[in-house]
Write an enzyme that holds these catalytic residues in place. Structure first.
Site, short mmCIF file in Angstrom:
data_model
loop_
_atom_site.label_atom_id
_atom_site.label_comp_id
_atom_site.label_asym_id
_atom_site.label_seq_id
_atom_site.Cartn_x
_atom_site.Cartn_y
_atom_site.Cartn_z
N LYS A 173 -19.92 17.15 31.55
CA LYS A 173 -19.55 15.77 31.22
C LYS A 173 -19.55 14.91 32.49
CE LYS A 173 -15.64 13.51 30.72
NZ LYS A 173 -16.11 12.18 31.12
N GLU A 248 -12.03 19.85 43.01
CA GLU A 248 -12.30 19.00 44.18
C GLU A 248 -11.63 17.66 43.91
OE1 GLU A 248 -13.79 19.98 46.85
OE2 GLU A 248 -14.55 21.89 46.11
N CYS A 282 -15.13 10.18 48.61
CA CYS A 282 -13.91 10.97 48.84
C CYS A 282 -13.77 11.34 50.32
CB CYS A 282 -13.93 12.23 47.97
SG CYS A 282 -15.44 13.18 48.21
N GLU A 384 -3.83 7.55 47.89
CA GLU A 384 -5.27 7.30 47.90
C GLU A 384 -5.57 5.94 47.27
OE1 GLU A 384 -7.89 9.54 45.24
OE2 GLU A 384 -9.25 9.83 46.92
P1 NAD Z 1 -10.93 10.95 37.33
O1 NAD Z 1 -10.06 12.11 37.62
O2 NAD Z 1 -10.37 9.78 36.63
O3 NAD Z 1 -12.18 11.40 36.44
C1 NAD Z 1 -13.07 12.43 36.85
C2 NAD Z 1 -13.70 13.04 35.62
O4 NAD Z 1 -12.69 13.70 34.86
C3 NAD Z 1 -14.34 12.02 34.67
O5 NAD Z 1 -15.50 12.58 34.11
C4 NAD Z 1 -13.26 11.84 33.60
O6 NAD Z 1 -13.77 11.43 32.36
C5 NAD Z 1 -12.71 13.25 33.53
N1 NAD Z 1 -11.34 13.33 33.01
C6 NAD Z 1 -10.35 12.41 33.10
N2 NAD Z 1 -9.24 12.87 32.48
C7 NAD Z 1 -9.52 14.11 32.02
C8 NAD Z 1 -8.78 15.09 31.32
N3 NAD Z 1 -7.52 14.90 30.98
N4 NAD Z 1 -9.40 16.25 31.02
C9 NAD Z 1 -10.67 16.48 31.38
N5 NAD Z 1 -11.43 15.58 32.04
C10 NAD Z 1 -10.87 14.42 32.36
O7 NAD Z 1 -11.58 10.55 38.72
P2 NAD Z 1 -12.53 9.32 39.02
O8 NAD Z 1 -11.70 8.08 39.01
O9 NAD Z 1 -13.76 9.41 38.16
O10 NAD Z 1 -13.01 9.64 40.51
C11 NAD Z 1 -12.32 9.26 41.65
C12 NAD Z 1 -11.53 10.41 42.21
O11 NAD Z 1 -12.39 11.51 42.48
C13 NAD Z 1 -10.88 10.08 43.54
O12 NAD Z 1 -9.57 10.58 43.54
C14 NAD Z 1 -11.73 10.83 44.53
O13 NAD Z 1 -11.08 11.17 45.74
C15 NAD Z 1 -12.11 12.03 43.78
N6 NAD Z 1 -13.29 12.67 44.33
C16 NAD Z 1 -13.14 13.86 44.99
C17 NAD Z 1 -14.24 14.47 45.55
C18 NAD Z 1 -14.13 15.80 46.27
O14 NAD Z 1 -15.15 16.39 46.53
N7 NAD Z 1 -12.95 16.27 46.58
C19 NAD Z 1 -15.50 13.87 45.43
C20 NAD Z 1 -15.60 12.66 44.77
C21 NAD Z 1 -14.49 12.06 44.21
#
Ligand code: NAD
Length: 480
Positions: A173, A248, A282, A384
């Site tokens: 997804k 991650e 990130c 963050e």
């Molecule tokens: P998010 O956690 O809102 O969403 C990430 C994914 O998870 C999306 O596909 C979303 O639909 C899904 N999701 C949300 N709630 C869920 C649930 N309850 N169950 C299953 N899936 C669910 O994050 P975002 O806003 O899309 O991305 C930004 C965040 O990602 C920031 O915190 C950033 O630091 C982090 N990030 C981390 C890395 C890394 O490598 N550590 C890389 C890129 C981004």
């Protein structure tokens, strides 16, 4: 209006419930396509297709997988321009960044794991002359991959490529905020001859579609990249089901600058490491610590460069700062700029929403923002923000800067600028982060372990680490 389809069992299909979510273009703030609002019925179809495909795919030779994955990689390269345009429109990132980073890296991810699987091996342990142990590394079965919006195709493919290379079948997804290039990838997979069911892409939001993947009783591993709170929610469901988990998560990365660094190189890189992709990487360094003797010189040079950065149309060739990905994220970033001022910070440049003209007047734009005068342990410096906002703070000693750098709950990446190599190594070993860059930033060798400590995640991606995650080791002991 364009409708995105799910990709299940090798076909592009509508969601079972036939309902759709709006997909916005950040540059204009307008809806420009529709995304399947998939639910557990779609995830079940995807699971069934993956489970049916698994017996054949799990024993497909490394050479055959190599050929198909290289074909996917070369089709991504052939379609670089249209994929870059789609990524820029969907995410608001500058087209130049999508062209040089997002799409080439997505092609590299498939290429790298196509090759890596031909080199992957396992161990043997002989016990004197009497017994021989050997370890099989077998694919897990059906696995789930869930990715965020900031580097859409780049991070989506970073999970899918090792998962399928290792012989698993995938229910994936992408973020509902940026689904377009994952949809285009499904067309590429069909063209490349990936057998139906090996990869299934189900679009939809997190709590419904994502959670249906996480809670599915027969999806035995979840590889997730996204926010720390989401990661905790996922772990809460997946851990009691004993799923393998790779998480991650968020970051609040320090960028530590000593007086003896190469000043010009540091300034040029620090502008990028602060504001690339509007600060929505990130690995961006959002807390900049500067040795006091060069603090004023740094501040003047940095603010002068940042103030010249024009926010503009992401599709314009010359734009370096595009739009913020969504209205809710735009509001969140602005609320942190307010908070920083309430906490006593001084905005040195930026600090405001920007309204562009014409079709772009309702887009979500924020000027690159530099703030000083904050305590290292205030909320602005601990939480963050994930946008074009950095703080600058002076320091006097290594001990002091380490204390400030390590004070956050996160531990993803860090940068250190100094010509003193002994100090660089000392700092690198003491800093609490999974990744340390010395006199550089965002240099990525795909063989290296990638991931964070503390609230930045569990496990590592990259190189053979990802192939180990996506396989189960089984020890076989034989009496000789
Ligand atoms: P998010 O956690 O809102 O969403 C990430 C994914 O998870 C999306 O596909 C979303 O639909 C899904 N999701 C949300 N709630 C869920 C649930 N309850 N169950 C299953 N899936 C669910 O994050 P975002 O806003 O899309 O991305 C930004 C965040 O990602 C920031 O915190 C950033 O630091 C982090 N990030 C981390 C890395 C890394 O490598 N550590 C890389 C890129 C981004």
């Amino acid at each position: 209006m364009q409708k995105i389809s799910n990709y299940i069992n090798g076909q592009l299909i509508e969601p079972v419930g036939q309902t759709y979510l709006n997909n916005y273009e950040p540059a204009t703030g307008k809806v420009y396509s529709l995304i399947p609002d998939s639910d557990e019925r779609d995830v079940e179809l995807a699971y069934k297709a993956a489970a049916d495909a698994f017996p054949a795919w799990s024993i497909t030779s490394a050479e055959e997988k190599f050929k198909i994955m290289m074909k996917i990689s070369s089709l991504i390269e052939q379609n670089l321009e249209s994929l870059a345009q789609a990524e820029s429109k969907d995410n608001g990132k500058p087209i130049s960044l999508a062209r040089i980073m997002d799409i080439p890296r997505s092609a590299s991810n498939f290429q790298f794991y196509a090759q890596a699987i031909t080199q992957f091996s396992s161990e043997a342990h002989q016990m004197e002359q009497s017994f021989l142990n050997y370890t099989l590394r077998q694919p897990i079965g059906v696995v789930g991959c869930i990715s965020p919006w900031n580097l859409p195709l780049y991070l989506f493919s970073w999970k899918i490529a090792p998962a399928i290379a290792a012989g698993n079948c995938v229910v994936a997804k992408p973020s509902e905020v940026t689904p377009m290039t994952a949809f285009l990838l499904s067309k590429i997979c069909i063209e490349a001859g990936l057998p139906p069911g090996v990869l299934n892409i189900v679009h939809g939001n997190g709590p419904k579609t994502g959670m249906s993947i996480v809670a599915h009783p027969h999806i035995h591993a979840i590889s997730f990249t996204g926010g720390t709170t989401t990661g905790a929610n996922i772990a809460r469901i997946a851990a009691p089901m004993f799923k393998k988990l790779s998480l991650e998560l968020g970051g609040k990365n320090p960028n530590i600058i000593f007086a003896d660094c190469d000043f010009d190189e540091m300034i040029a890189t620090t502008v990028r490491s602060s504001f690339a992709n509007q600060g929505q990487i990130c690995l961006c360094g959002s807390r900049i610590f500067v040795e006091r003797s060069i603090y004023d010189k740094f501040k003047t040079a940095f603010v002068s460069k940042v103030s010249k950065m024009q926010v503009g149309n992401p599709q314009d060739e010359n734009t370096k700062m595009g739009a913020i990905v969504s209205q809710s994220h735009f509001e969140k970033v602005l609320s942190y700029i307010d908070l920083a001022q309430q906490e006593g910070g001084t905005v040195l440049c930026g600090g405001k929403a920007v309204q562009l003209e014409g079709d772009l007047k309702d887009g979500w734009y924020i000027s690159p923002t530099v703030i000083e005068g904050l305590a290292y342990d205030c909320r602005t410096n601990q939480e963050e923000i994930f946008g074009p906002v950095v703080t600058i703070t002076p320091f006097d000693t290594e001990e002091e800067v380490l204390k400030m750098a390590n004070s956050v709950a996160y531990g993803l990446s860090s940068s250190i600028w100094t010509k003193d190599l002994k100090r660089a190594h000392r700092m690198a070993s003491l800093i609490q982060a999974g990744i340390v860059w010395i006199n550089c930033w965002l240099i990525r060798d795909l063989r290296t372990p990638f991931g964070g400590i503390k609230n930045s995640g569990v496990g590592r991606e990259g190189g053979f680490e990802a192939l180990r995650f996506f396989t189960e080791p089984k020890n076989v002991c034989l009496k000789l």
